[in-house]
Structures are given as structure tokens and as C-alpha cells.
Write an enzyme that holds these catalytic residues in place. Sequence first.
Site, PDB file in Angstrom:
ATOM      1  N   ASP A   8     -98.924  17.132 -24.181  1.00  0.00           N
ATOM      2  CA  ASP A   8     -99.869  17.084 -23.065  1.00  0.00           C
ATOM      3  C   ASP A   8    -100.848  15.893 -23.152  1.00  0.00           C
ATOM      4  OD1 ASP A   8     -98.670  19.579 -23.562  1.00  0.00           O
ATOM      5  OD2 ASP A   8    -100.192  20.638 -22.411  1.00  0.00           O
ATOM      6  N   GLU A  39     -99.749  17.328 -17.132  1.00  0.00           N
ATOM      7  CA  GLU A  39    -100.551  18.219 -16.290  1.00  0.00           C
ATOM      8  C   GLU A  39    -102.058  18.154 -16.567  1.00  0.00           C
ATOM      9  OE1 GLU A  39    -100.716  22.305 -16.462  1.00  0.00           O
ATOM     10  OE2 GLU A  39    -101.474  22.258 -18.503  1.00  0.00           O
ATOM     11  N   ASN A  40    -102.444  17.506 -17.683  1.00  0.00           N
ATOM     12  CA  ASN A  40    -103.870  17.352 -18.001  1.00  0.00           C
ATOM     13  C   ASN A  40    -104.305  15.883 -17.948  1.00  0.00           C
ATOM     14  OD1 ASN A  40    -102.968  19.613 -20.495  1.00  0.00           O
ATOM     15  ND2 ASN A  40    -104.314  20.216 -18.827  1.00  0.00           N
ATOM     16  N   ASN A  67     -99.502  24.885 -15.721  1.00  0.00           N
ATOM     17  CA  ASN A  67    -100.394  25.733 -14.924  1.00  0.00           C
ATOM     18  C   ASN A  67    -101.419  24.937 -14.122  1.00  0.00           C
ATOM     19  OD1 ASN A  67    -101.149  25.414 -17.796  1.00  0.00           O
ATOM     20  ND2 ASN A  67    -103.065  26.335 -17.148  1.00  0.00           N
ATOM     21  N   HIS A  68    -101.662  23.658 -14.493  1.00  0.00           N
ATOM     22  CA  HIS A  68    -102.612  22.828 -13.725  1.00  0.00           C
ATOM     23  C   HIS A  68    -101.912  21.978 -12.663  1.00  0.00           C
ATOM     24  CE1 HIS A  68    -106.106  23.913 -16.023  1.00  0.00           C
ATOM     25  NE2 HIS A  68    -105.525  23.571 -17.152  1.00  0.00           N
ATOM     26  N   HIS A 175     -98.630  23.086 -23.753  1.00  0.00           N
ATOM     27  CA  HIS A 175     -99.778  23.844 -23.235  1.00  0.00           C
ATOM     28  C   HIS A 175    -100.847  24.173 -24.268  1.00  0.00           C
ATOM     29  CE1 HIS A 175    -102.237  26.509 -20.772  1.00  0.00           C
ATOM     30  NE2 HIS A 175    -102.113  27.460 -21.677  1.00  0.00           N
ATOM     31  N   HIS A 177    -101.766  22.539 -26.927  1.00  0.00           N
ATOM     32  CA  HIS A 177    -102.422  21.314 -27.400  1.00  0.00           C
ATOM     33  C   HIS A 177    -102.495  21.225 -28.926  1.00  0.00           C
ATOM     34  CE1 HIS A 177    -104.605  20.336 -23.339  1.00  0.00           C
ATOM     35  NE2 HIS A 177    -103.345  20.709 -23.183  1.00  0.00           N
TER      36      HIS A 177
HETATM   37 FE   FE2 Z   1    -101.353  24.013 -19.533  1.00  0.00          FE
END
Ligand code: FE2
Length: 257
Positions: A8, A39-40, A67-68, A175, A177
Site C-alpha cells: 500500500d 488505495e492510500n 476499501n478506500h 491493507h 500496512h
Molecule cells: Fe485498506
Amino acid sequence: MRVLAIGDIVGNSGRAMIKDFLGKVKKELEVDLCIANGENSAAGNGITRHIAYELFNHGVDVITMGNHVWSKKEIVRLFEENLKIIRPANYPPGTPGSGHIVVGVKNSKAAIVNISGRVYLENLDCPFRVIENELKLIKKITNIIIVDFHAEATSEKVAMGWYLDGKVSAVFGTHTHVQTADERILPKGTGYITDIGMTGPYDSILGVQKEIIINRFITHFPEKFEIADGPAQFNGIILEIDEVTGKTTSINRIVIK
Ligand code: FE2
């Protein structure tokens, strides 16, 4: 086929690590395909069009989400433009975007599938049933299949690894991290690791300024999450996949600080 998967990418410092290191890593490890979870990448939440192009320009081939995915509304336009960005396949039917993509790599084709867990995350469709449906489509095209399972619970991720052993080339988690040290090749040839980690701020709590998170734990008082500055890390894995059998022959973690 040598596949690099990058954990991520979080905020400015994560993107700076991509800019500074991805070219060197790809050259040194003779990477044929580079997948990154993005996604981040926009200050911890979602991805913008500008950032997506920036990551592609620095050498990322396929961006996976999680999820983001909907945090920046530009994502819908990115899906419409058919950029190589995918979102978890287990969002309900009719949701913008796709859960998998097939790309040409050397003389072969590789499929990348993104799927979300649902333990401590959104209550999406069953990831185990959904991926079976995805595989039915993909197997007609290629047996080189790499899965980014974006999930929170270690148990759910390990279960997915065993469930897909022999059905896909590799399953890697994103997810949390935090990179796990459980990389292995399962008995039927599927490379597996619970989480490939984060590319972002090193002195942080999962990418966020540590004082904010510590205060949150102590006081339970809500405060906006701000991404940390300072030194950064680059996390990922390198997979070697047999192009004929689709099985993983080696899996190794990458940590650059
Ligand atoms: Fe996530």
C-alpha cells in the site's frame, strides 16, 4: 515471469519512494510485471487521476485498490478511461470498475485479481464465492493469476491462501500496512504471504502521524488523520512464476528503508 508487488503506497512519502526506487528495483530484480496497491496514495485515502498517471509513469503496470476505492470520486472516471486500475471484485454487481484485469507480459498473459475481505471491513459479497466466478472467466485466458486480497483479519487471509492453493499463481495480502514474515509456496504451487506491507512513512502508525493515533487510543476523541512526514520505507514482494504451469517457484520479501 518475475512479478513485483508493492505494498500500500501511502501519501507523499510513499509516492516519493516509488519515484526514487522503483526504477532501480525493477532493473535490479529484472521485473516483468509491477503491481502496486494504490488505495492510500492520495494522502491516505483513495487515488486521484494525477497520482494514477504519476504511478504509471514511474513504472507501475497495474494498480489495485481496496476499501478506500471510492474516497476520491475521480476513480469512476479512471475506470471509464480503462486505465489499468482494478477494485475488489466482491462489490455488488453494477458497481463501476472491474475486479480483474488481464495484461500481456513478455509472450504470456497474466491476470491480476483484487478482492476484499469482509472481517472487520465492509460487508461485501462473499470473497470465496466471488473469486470462484472470477476464475471461471480468467482460466479461459491464462493460468498465470495473481490475487491481491485486501483484508484485515490474518485468519481470513490465510484461509484464502489455502482455498486458492493450486488454483492461482499467488495470493498476497494488503491493507494492514505491516509486512508479515510468512511468505511461502503452498503445496500445490501457490505463492502466499499474509501482507506485503506499506510503502510510506516509516516513523508512523500505519502511515498516520503517531501522536494522533496514540491520542485517539487514550482519549477516544475524534481527530482528523494526517499522514506522517519524515523517513519512508518501500515494502513488497518479488515472485518468480513458471509461465507454462502458472505455479510460483520463488517468493521473496522486499524491504527498503
Ligand atoms: Fe485498506
